[in-house]
Design a protein around this motif. Structure first.
Motif, PDB file in Angstrom:
ATOM      1  N   ASN A   1      10.502  -1.281   3.586  1.00  0.00           N
ATOM      2  CA  ASN A   1      10.266  -0.229   4.374  1.00  0.00           C
ATOM      3  C   ASN A   1      11.524   0.083   5.527  1.00  0.00           C
ATOM      4  O   ASN A   1      11.921   0.895   6.082  1.00  0.00           O
ATOM      5  CB  ASN A   1       9.159   0.094   5.148  1.00  0.00           C
ATOM      6  CG  ASN A   1       7.929   0.282   3.959  1.00  0.00           C
ATOM      7  OD1 ASN A   1       7.967   1.215   3.224  1.00  0.00           O
ATOM      8  ND2 ASN A   1       6.972  -0.635   3.939  1.00  0.00           N
TER       9      ASN A   1
ATOM     10  N   ARG B   1       0.538   1.470   6.770  1.00  0.00           N
ATOM     11  CA  ARG B   1       0.523   0.512   5.587  1.00  0.00           C
ATOM     12  C   ARG B   1      -0.833  -0.376   5.642  1.00  0.00           C
ATOM     13  O   ARG B   1      -0.679  -1.778   5.932  1.00  0.00           O
ATOM     14  CB  ARG B   1       1.707  -0.587   5.500  1.00  0.00           C
ATOM     15  CG  ARG B   1       3.043   0.412   5.466  1.00  0.00           C
ATOM     16  CD  ARG B   1       3.169   1.446   4.548  1.00  0.00           C
ATOM     17  NE  ARG B   1       4.549   1.727   4.536  1.00  0.00           N
ATOM     18  CZ  ARG B   1       4.906   2.794   5.147  1.00  0.00           C
ATOM     19  NH1 ARG B   1       4.286   3.187   6.064  1.00  0.00           N
ATOM     20  NH2 ARG B   1       6.490   3.061   4.940  1.00  0.00           N
TER      21      ARG B   1
ATOM     22  N   HIS C   1      -1.173   4.919   0.999  1.00  0.00           N
ATOM     23  CA  HIS C   1       0.308   5.322   1.105  1.00  0.00           C
ATOM     24  C   HIS C   1       0.594   6.491   0.355  1.00  0.00           C
ATOM     25  O   HIS C   1       1.995   7.009   0.331  1.00  0.00           O
ATOM     26  CB  HIS C   1       1.301   4.085   0.287  1.00  0.00           C
ATOM     27  CG  HIS C   1       1.315   2.772   0.701  1.00  0.00           C
ATOM     28  ND1 HIS C   1       2.267   2.305   1.263  1.00  0.00           N
ATOM     29  CD2 HIS C   1       0.036   1.856   0.899  1.00  0.00           C
ATOM     30  CE1 HIS C   1       1.824   0.932   1.802  1.00  0.00           C
ATOM     31  NE2 HIS C   1       0.414   0.909   1.620  1.00  0.00           N
TER      32      HIS C   1
ATOM     33  N   GLY D   1       5.268  -2.376   0.640  1.00  0.00           N
ATOM     34  CA  GLY D   1       4.237  -1.216   0.493  1.00  0.00           C
ATOM     35  C   GLY D   1       2.784  -1.963  -0.671  1.00  0.00           C
ATOM     36  O   GLY D   1       2.381  -3.054  -0.214  1.00  0.00           O
TER      37      GLY D   1
ATOM     38  N   GLU E   1       3.996   7.740   2.268  1.00  0.00           N
ATOM     39  CA  GLU E   1       3.968   6.956   3.211  1.00  0.00           C
ATOM     40  C   GLU E   1       3.664   7.568   4.657  1.00  0.00           C
ATOM     41  O   GLU E   1       3.456   8.860   4.996  1.00  0.00           O
ATOM     42  CB  GLU E   1       5.524   6.607   3.411  1.00  0.00           C
ATOM     43  CG  GLU E   1       5.842   5.821   2.182  1.00  0.00           C
ATOM     44  CD  GLU E   1       5.111   4.458   1.830  1.00  0.00           C
ATOM     45  OE1 GLU E   1       4.222   3.934   2.620  1.00  0.00           O
ATOM     46  OE2 GLU E   1       5.214   3.924   0.618  1.00  0.00           O
ATOM     47  N   SER E   2       3.476   6.708   5.680  1.00  0.00           N
ATOM     48  CA  SER E   2       2.689   7.124   6.812  1.00  0.00           C
ATOM     49  C   SER E   2       3.018   8.335   7.796  1.00  0.00           C
ATOM     50  O   SER E   2       2.482   9.135   8.244  1.00  0.00           O
ATOM     51  CB  SER E   2       2.806   5.775   7.673  1.00  0.00           C
ATOM     52  OG  SER E   2       3.955   5.490   7.961  1.00  0.00           O
TER      53      SER E   2
END
Length: 575
Positions: A326, A574, A150, A291, A192-193
């Motif tokens: 999210n 994730r 993450h 997450g 995060e992605s």
């Protein structure tokens, strides 16, 4: 026709009608099991068959990992990338520090480097930033993946390669962010992605020289642990050529079911491929709720503790509730509504108890709206570290299946129990006993690059609730060896909608086998991994030669697959 009979000291079939046998007859042209029973039974069914006698070894169904990331995991853990997780040889940050210095000294000048698996909790590692990484890598680009998947850390060489004006990252994408200094320039962090993708995407082709071979190494690692089938929970269209190329090799050791990330607009479209469906298929759509426990981003109703462990990991004490979701409930409902009529499974990443309540609410609504309540839909929930028995009962009543992760207890169990959370929560982490008692279908997984695919260690841990240190956590959650084996075979096949073809040794199913050195029922539970080893696997009635598989992949032209990893960062959803 070509037939073979495989004889062993015993055959563990995982078939309730015939739990043990002596031999299995296989049609090697179709890869299908013809007979199971005594050697005489099998010779009667296939009189022309040759007999392969495994001697004292034990035959059982091929292990199945219900949730993995074989494509991405190969790229970021296998050479030329460096896997630096604490449980693969780097238990402390001092070990990581030494490797950073060694790699910088030994790798060719200017070659970008990728490290995966930094763990602030287990290694006592700092949250690395641009300044710290510049000290290690002053003249090259370097990226370090957090073990949670993450967060990434990167240096000035990466920022220069990305061409960010004045070192300033772009605007934060939805659901993600970049770390910034007071003047707005990058501090070398991305969370995060979507933000991670913007860092990794342009860099990965410069780091991974032979992407197909990197992925093949992960397939081989899974096979060495007895796995013959898995899923990819970070699939997107650009990775299709890699999966097809691997599946087309003569000794491919792994069947793969694909779960398409919901963030890609084509996730609801049909899948077609020249590869046989039993080797490669699109099974579902991947979504995510919250997450990872290790970076403080799960949606929970109970508090993180204020301890040296959580402070070092920069996790604020207290409960998080819905703040770590999210996406909003409305967004989840909209996604489910868009694809519920496409015939695919949904698979939801969720670790926190608050997160699971929200996911089950959304599932219940979508099932009712689409007339799927009480059907055999097998919608999935993944990981479930902090979730409860009553929630598992609700999932079972909805027909939702559970893919759980013993690896969370194995590697973080000692910290979860009293350091990260109160013992009343941490000792019970991964309530697998409650899940089975709830009547749910429970499968196990190792989650790709987050942990090694060590199935026997999973089984040993859930039947003892002891971590590698020997500590006991939550003995109420111990399950039987029967249930543990089912979770890695027939239950995992059920979760993948493949129990009609794999997961047990029965007539008419595909002849996928794992060969063990000893019978796991005849060893002490706490010594399972010490006394039992994987000796090999069979797929479709053929013993797998991993050296031949890797050599065949190594001989391919790597340039054919560089385009397939050009935007692999987009697939870091994730894990």
């Amino acid at each position: 026709m070509s037939h073979v009979i495989v004889k062993a000291s015993t055959v563990i079939t995982v078939d309730a009608e015939r739990p043990r046998a002596e031999a299995v007859a296989v049609d090697t042209e179709t890869g299908v099991i013809l007979a199971v029973g005594t050697l005489a039974d099998c010779q009667g069914a296939a009189p022309d068959a040759t007999v392969t006698d495994l001697g004292p070894s034990v035959l059982m169904p091929g292990f199945i990992d219900s949730h993995n990331h074989p494509g991405l995991s190969g790229l970021v853990t296998q050479a030329p990338a460096y896997w630096i997780a604490p449980y693969v040889g780097y238990p402390s940050f001092a070990d990581v520090d030494a490797l950073f210095r060694k790699a910088n000294a030994e790798e060719p000048a200017g070659q970008p480097l990728l490290f995966n698996g930094l763990d602030r909790m287990l290694q006592g590692a700092p949250e690395l930033d641009r300044v710290q990484l510049d000290a290690y890598f002053p003249d090259r680009a370097a990226i370090v993946f957090d073990n949670s998947g993450h967060e990434v850390y990167f240096n000035s060489g990466v920022i220069a390669a990305l061409g960010w004006p004045n070192g300033t990252p772009p605007a934060d994408p939805a659901g993600a962010s970049f770390g910034r200094n007071e003047d707005g320039s990058s501090n070398g962090l991305a969370y995060e992605s979507s933000a991670i993708a913007q860092v990794l995407t342009p860099m990965l082709p410069k780091i991974v020289s032979h992407p197909l071979h990197s992925c093949a190494q992960w397939y081989a690692l899974m096979a060495r642990h007895g796995v013959t089938a898995t899923s990819d929970h970070s699939y997107s269209d650009d990775s299709k050529p890699i999966f097809e190329a691997l599946a087309s090799t003569s000794d491919c050791p792994i069947r793969v079911s694909l779960y398409h990330v919901s963030t890609e607009s084509t996730c609801g479209e049909p899948f077609s491929s020249p590869i046989p469906d039993n080797m490669l298929r699109k099974q579902g759509i991947k979504l995510w709720a919250d997450g990872a426990p290790w970076v403080g981003t799960i949606a929970i109703s109970f508090p993180y503790l204020d301890t040296p462990t959580t402070r070092n990991a920069q996790i604020a004490p207290g409960a998080t509730y819905e703040t770590k979701m999210n996406y909003s409930r409305a967004e989840l409902d909209a996604t489910l509504s868009s694809y519920a009529d496409k015939g695919f499974q949904f698979a939801f990443h969720v670790n926190g108890d608050v997160g699971l309540d929200i996911v089950l609410d959304a599932y219940e609504r979508a099932l009712a709206l689409n007339n799927l309540t009480a059907t055999d839909h097998r919608w999935r929930v993944e990981h479930l570290g902090a979730c409860r028995g009553d929630q598992f009962e609700r999932a079972a009543n909805l027909g939702v299946v559970l893919s759980m992760g013993p690896y969370q207890l194995i590697y973080w169990g000692d910290l979860l129990d009293g350091e990260i959370f109160d013992s009343s929560i941490g000792a019970q982490w991964q309530r697998i006993g409650d899940a089975f008692r709830a009547g749910a279908v429970v499968a196990f997984h190792n989650d790709g690059m987050v942990s090694p695919p060590d199935v026997l260690l999973n089984i040993q841990t859930v039947i003892t609730r002891r971590t590698p240190s020997g500590q006991l956590h939550g003995p109420e959650q111990i399950i039987s060896l029967d249930d543990a084996i089912k979770a890695q075979t027939i239950n995992a096949a059920h979760v993948l909608h493949r129990d009609h073809e794999i997961g047990s040794i029965e007539v008419g199913k595909l002849a996928d086998f794992t060969v063990l050195s000893r019978d796991p029922y005849e060893v002490e539970a706490s010594r399972l991994t010490a006394d039992v080893s994987v000796e090999g696997t069979w797929v479709g009635g053929k013993p797998i030669d991993l050296d031949a598989f890797l050599e065949q992949v190594r001989a391919t032209d790597p340039s054919e697959h560089h385009s397939a990893i050009a935007d692999v960062g987009e697939r870091i959803h994730r894990c």
